[in-house]
Design a protein around this motif. Structure first.
Motif, PDB file in Angstrom:
ATOM      1  N   PHE A  87       0.650  -1.129   0.055  1.00 29.26           N
ATOM      2  CA  PHE A  87       0.125  -0.082  -0.119  1.00 29.26           C
ATOM      3  C   PHE A  87       0.967   1.267  -0.080  1.00 29.26           C
ATOM      4  CE2 PHE A  87      -2.037   2.952   3.280  1.00 29.26           C
ATOM      5  CZ  PHE A  87      -2.742   3.782   2.164  1.00 29.26           C
ATOM      6  N   ILE A  88       0.855   2.234  -1.101  1.00 32.40           N
ATOM      7  CA  ILE A  88       1.450   3.347  -0.957  1.00 32.40           C
ATOM      8  C   ILE A  88       0.384   4.486  -1.072  1.00 32.40           C
ATOM      9  CG2 ILE A  88       3.336   4.489  -2.620  1.00 32.40           C
ATOM     10  CD1 ILE A  88       3.809   2.090  -3.905  1.00 32.40           C
ATOM     11  N   GLY A  89       0.531   5.443  -0.155  1.00 37.67           N
ATOM     12  CA  GLY A  89      -0.257   6.502   0.029  1.00 37.67           C
ATOM     13  C   GLY A  89       0.463   7.829   0.870  1.00 37.67           C
ATOM     14  N   GLY A  90      -0.415   8.871   0.635  1.00 35.31           N
ATOM     15  CA  GLY A  90       0.198   9.886   1.362  1.00 35.31           C
ATOM     16  C   GLY A  90      -0.962  10.885   1.400  1.00 35.31           C
ATOM     17  N   ASP A  91      -0.814  12.007   2.335  1.00 26.68           N
ATOM     18  CA  ASP A  91      -1.745  13.221   2.520  1.00 26.68           C
ATOM     19  C   ASP A  91      -1.041  14.278   3.077  1.00 26.68           C
ATOM     20  OD1 ASP A  91      -2.001  13.141   5.595  1.00 26.68           O
ATOM     21  OD2 ASP A  91      -2.261  10.746   5.060  1.00 26.68           O
ATOM     22  N   HIS A 147       4.387   5.174 -19.822  1.00 22.12           N
ATOM     23  CA  HIS A 147       5.664   6.061 -19.382  1.00 22.12           C
ATOM     24  C   HIS A 147       5.433   6.695 -18.046  1.00 22.12           C
ATOM     25  CE1 HIS A 147       6.045   5.456 -23.620  1.00 22.12           C
ATOM     26  NE2 HIS A 147       7.440   5.557 -23.628  1.00 22.12           N
ATOM     27  N   ALA A 148       6.252   7.190 -17.326  1.00 18.70           N
ATOM     28  CA  ALA A 148       6.286   8.146 -16.371  1.00 18.70           C
ATOM     29  C   ALA A 148       7.440   9.222 -16.453  1.00 18.70           C
ATOM     30  CB  ALA A 148       6.080   7.461 -15.049  1.00 18.70           C
ATOM     31  N   THR A 149       7.232  10.301 -15.816  1.00 16.99           N
ATOM     32  CA  THR A 149       8.034  11.428 -16.056  1.00 16.99           C
ATOM     33  C   THR A 149       8.138  11.902 -14.660  1.00 16.99           C
ATOM     34  OG1 THR A 149       8.084  12.033 -18.184  1.00 16.99           O
ATOM     35  CG2 THR A 149       8.946  13.645 -16.423  1.00 16.99           C
ATOM     36  N   SER A 193       1.044  13.792  -4.760  1.00 19.21           N
ATOM     37  CA  SER A 193       1.626  12.464  -3.885  1.00 19.21           C
ATOM     38  C   SER A 193       0.813  11.200  -4.730  1.00 19.21           C
ATOM     39  CB  SER A 193       0.905  12.588  -2.634  1.00 19.21           C
ATOM     40  OG  SER A 193       1.648  13.362  -1.793  1.00 19.21           O
ATOM     41  N   SER A 194      -0.245  11.463  -5.295  1.00 19.99           N
ATOM     42  CA  SER A 194      -0.983  10.050  -6.147  1.00 19.99           C
ATOM     43  C   SER A 194      -0.076   9.727  -7.224  1.00 19.99           C
ATOM     44  CB  SER A 194      -2.250  10.463  -6.515  1.00 19.99           C
ATOM     45  OG  SER A 194      -2.282  11.574  -7.555  1.00 19.99           O
ATOM     46  N   MET A 195       0.544  10.535  -7.819  1.00 23.42           N
ATOM     47  CA  MET A 195       1.294  10.166  -9.009  1.00 23.42           C
ATOM     48  C   MET A 195       2.711   9.758  -8.528  1.00 23.42           C
ATOM     49  SD  MET A 195      -0.478  10.601 -11.745  1.00 23.42           S
ATOM     50  CE  MET A 195      -1.824   9.959 -10.561  1.00 23.42           C
ATOM     51  N   GLU A 196       3.335  10.092  -7.474  1.00 24.66           N
ATOM     52  CA  GLU A 196       4.349   9.661  -6.961  1.00 24.66           C
ATOM     53  C   GLU A 196       4.077   8.229  -6.664  1.00 24.66           C
ATOM     54  OE1 GLU A 196       7.705  10.270  -3.372  1.00 24.66           O
ATOM     55  OE2 GLU A 196       5.919  11.794  -3.397  1.00 24.66           O
ATOM     56  N   ALA A 197       3.132   8.173  -5.955  1.00 27.17           N
ATOM     57  CA  ALA A 197       2.912   6.570  -5.342  1.00 27.17           C
ATOM     58  C   ALA A 197       2.673   5.833  -6.549  1.00 27.17           C
ATOM     59  CB  ALA A 197       1.559   6.746  -4.524  1.00 27.17           C
ATOM     60  N   THR A 198       2.029   6.195  -7.516  1.00 26.61           N
ATOM     61  CA  THR A 198       1.794   5.230  -8.827  1.00 26.61           C
ATOM     62  C   THR A 198       3.073   4.885  -9.381  1.00 26.61           C
ATOM     63  OG1 THR A 198      -0.392   6.537  -9.048  1.00 26.61           O
ATOM     64  CG2 THR A 198       0.422   5.396 -10.796  1.00 26.61           C
ATOM     65  N   ILE A 199       3.861   5.961  -9.563  1.00 22.14           N
ATOM     66  CA  ILE A 199       5.195   5.873 -10.368  1.00 22.14           C
ATOM     67  C   ILE A 199       5.973   4.852  -9.567  1.00 22.14           C
ATOM     68  CG2 ILE A 199       7.295   6.593 -10.984  1.00 22.14           C
ATOM     69  CD1 ILE A 199       5.648   9.363 -11.602  1.00 22.14           C
ATOM     70  N   ILE A 200       6.150   4.875  -8.119  1.00 23.19           N
ATOM     71  CA  ILE A 200       6.914   4.157  -7.315  1.00 23.19           C
ATOM     72  C   ILE A 200       6.320   2.459  -7.564  1.00 23.19           C
ATOM     73  CG2 ILE A 200       7.194   3.241  -4.950  1.00 23.19           C
ATOM     74  CD1 ILE A 200       7.661   6.064  -4.404  1.00 23.19           C
ATOM     75  N   GLY A 201       4.783   2.372  -7.565  1.00 25.19           N
ATOM     76  CA  GLY A 201       4.408   1.052  -7.582  1.00 25.19           C
ATOM     77  C   GLY A 201       4.654   0.712  -8.999  1.00 25.19           C
ATOM     78  N   CYS A 202       4.496   1.245 -10.059  1.00 19.77           N
ATOM     79  CA  CYS A 202       5.080   0.784 -11.498  1.00 19.77           C
ATOM     80  C   CYS A 202       6.557   0.314 -11.368  1.00 19.77           C
ATOM     81  CB  CYS A 202       4.857   1.893 -12.506  1.00 19.77           C
ATOM     82  SG  CYS A 202       2.909   2.311 -12.872  1.00 19.77           S
ATOM     83  N   LEU A 203       7.354   1.154 -10.868  1.00 21.00           N
ATOM     84  CA  LEU A 203       8.725   0.620 -10.614  1.00 21.00           C
ATOM     85  C   LEU A 203       8.885  -0.689  -9.982  1.00 21.00           C
ATOM     86  CD1 LEU A 203      10.223   3.823  -9.785  1.00 21.00           C
ATOM     87  CD2 LEU A 203      10.748   2.858 -11.966  1.00 21.00           C
ATOM     88  N   LEU A 204       8.132  -0.799  -8.897  1.00 18.92           N
ATOM     89  CA  LEU A 204       8.105  -2.093  -8.085  1.00 18.92           C
ATOM     90  C   LEU A 204       7.641  -3.474  -8.949  1.00 18.92           C
ATOM     91  CD1 LEU A 204       7.328  -0.898  -4.554  1.00 18.92           C
ATOM     92  CD2 LEU A 204       9.566  -1.744  -5.612  1.00 18.92           C
TER      93      LEU A 204
END
Length: 335
Positions: free
Chosen positions: A79-83, A184-186, A111-122
């Motif tokens: 679970f990757i999340g932030g607020d 892709h992600a930037t 934060s949502s896109m940071e979490a999504t990018i990290i998830g994709c990398l994993l």
């Protein structure tokens, strides 16, 4: 996976298998409301505090996303999340309830896109199969922390934006059937436009959005007209206008949109529009996601923007550094 100038090209087709979006009572006026999974009736929802309610909203959104694919929470790898609340306590307390591995992330409203990018990398490593990624915001808690308690009744200028109460999370899986995938992600760079007014966030964040969009287009050898939609997150009406002026592309006026600018329609009560990590996340993971699944959109670029300030740095006279993270989503029907 190839990384060029901060842009990642994914090879394992990380997909948004499902999503869960839960919003507060004010958000029922949004033109995106029909795409939300659940609209709650109060900001507290029978909890003793607003902070407890913020955690419950996150738990609800995650549970909805998991249930849509008939999965069990125990089978989710991460679970990757932030607020925006101090030390991201709503996300951390929600993770305590979900009882699965947890990464807390913070890029403010990005934060949502940071979490999504990290998830994709994993997912690219092949060691994870299902990851919950997203973000949330809760109007009363954020107002109390960054501005004034609601009871104070402070008046705001027309440049101000309304923090959305929403929790939105995507369930990421590799090669999910008939699901939009992230090609892709930037990753954003911290850009300081030398703005210092915390009630004019659109002007502060627009330069960061421009930087990420320009790098993404260059690194993917793309142009604006290649996309059905390029949507930023919570620049608001004024910030979107500034961003469009920054681009000379003749397509920018139509293709460039902003979740915060549209979130509450034309209601002047919300001044320049919406903001908060839950703002762009709830639009991206509901309305845009559904349009991709339907095939209305086939290629979109989603950029969430965040202002990396705190009440302390503002009081110390610091300017507002900002960041913008982007993902490119595509939809191809698979048999």
């Amino acid at each position: 996976m190839v990384n060029t100038g901060g842009t990642i090209s994914f090879t394992q087709r990380p997909s948004i298998a499902s999503a869960g979006v839960v919003v507060g009572p004010v958000e029922k006026v949004s033109p995106f409301a029909e795409s939300f999974d659940e609209i709650l009736t109060t900001e507290k929802e029978k909890n003793e505090t607003y902070e407890q309610a913020a955690s419950r909203f996150i738990e609800k959104a995650c549970s909805i996303a998991v249930s849509k694919v008939h999965e069990k929470m125990d089978n989710i790898d991460l679970f990757i999340g932030g607020d925006l609340v101090n030390q991201m306590s709503p996300s951390s307390f929600a993770a305590r309830k979900l009882a699965i591995p947890y990464f807390g992330v913070f890029s403010a409203c990005a934060s949502s896109m940071e979490a999504t990018i990290i998830g994709c990398l994993l997912l690219e490593t092949g060691n994870s199969k299902s990851i919950l990624a997203g973000a949330s915001s809760h109007h009363p808690t954020v107002e109390r922390q960054f501005r004034y308690p609601l009871e104070y009744g402070a008046q705001k200028p027309k440049t101000a934006q309304w923090t959305v109460t929403a929790a939105a999370f995507a369930l990421l899986q590799s090669n999910a059937k008939n699901a939009p995938y992230i090609s892709h992600a930037t990753m954003g760079r911290v850009v300081d436009g030398k703005q210092s007014n915390p009630l004019h966030m659109g002007a502060a964040m627009a330069p960061a959005a421009r930087d990420t969009i320009e790098r993404h287009l260059k690194n993917t050898n793309s142009k604006m007209s290649d996309y059905d939609l390029i949507m930023t997150g919570d620049l608001g009406k004024i910030g979107l206008s500034i961003l469009k002026e920054m681009f000379q592309d003749e397509n920018s006026g139509v293709i460039l949109q902003d979740a915060g600018a549209q979130y509450y329609g034309d209601d002047q009560f919300f001044n320049a529009g919406a903001s908060g990590p839950g703002c762009s996340a709830s639009v991206f993971f509901s309305h845009i996601y559904s349009q991709l699944k339907k095939g209305t959109f086939k290629r979109v670029l989603l950029i969430a923007t965040g202002a990396l300030l705190s009440p302390l740095t503002y009081q110390q006279g610091e300017t507002i550094p900002c960041i913008a993270h982007a993902i490119e989503c595509r939809m191809e029907k698979k048999g």
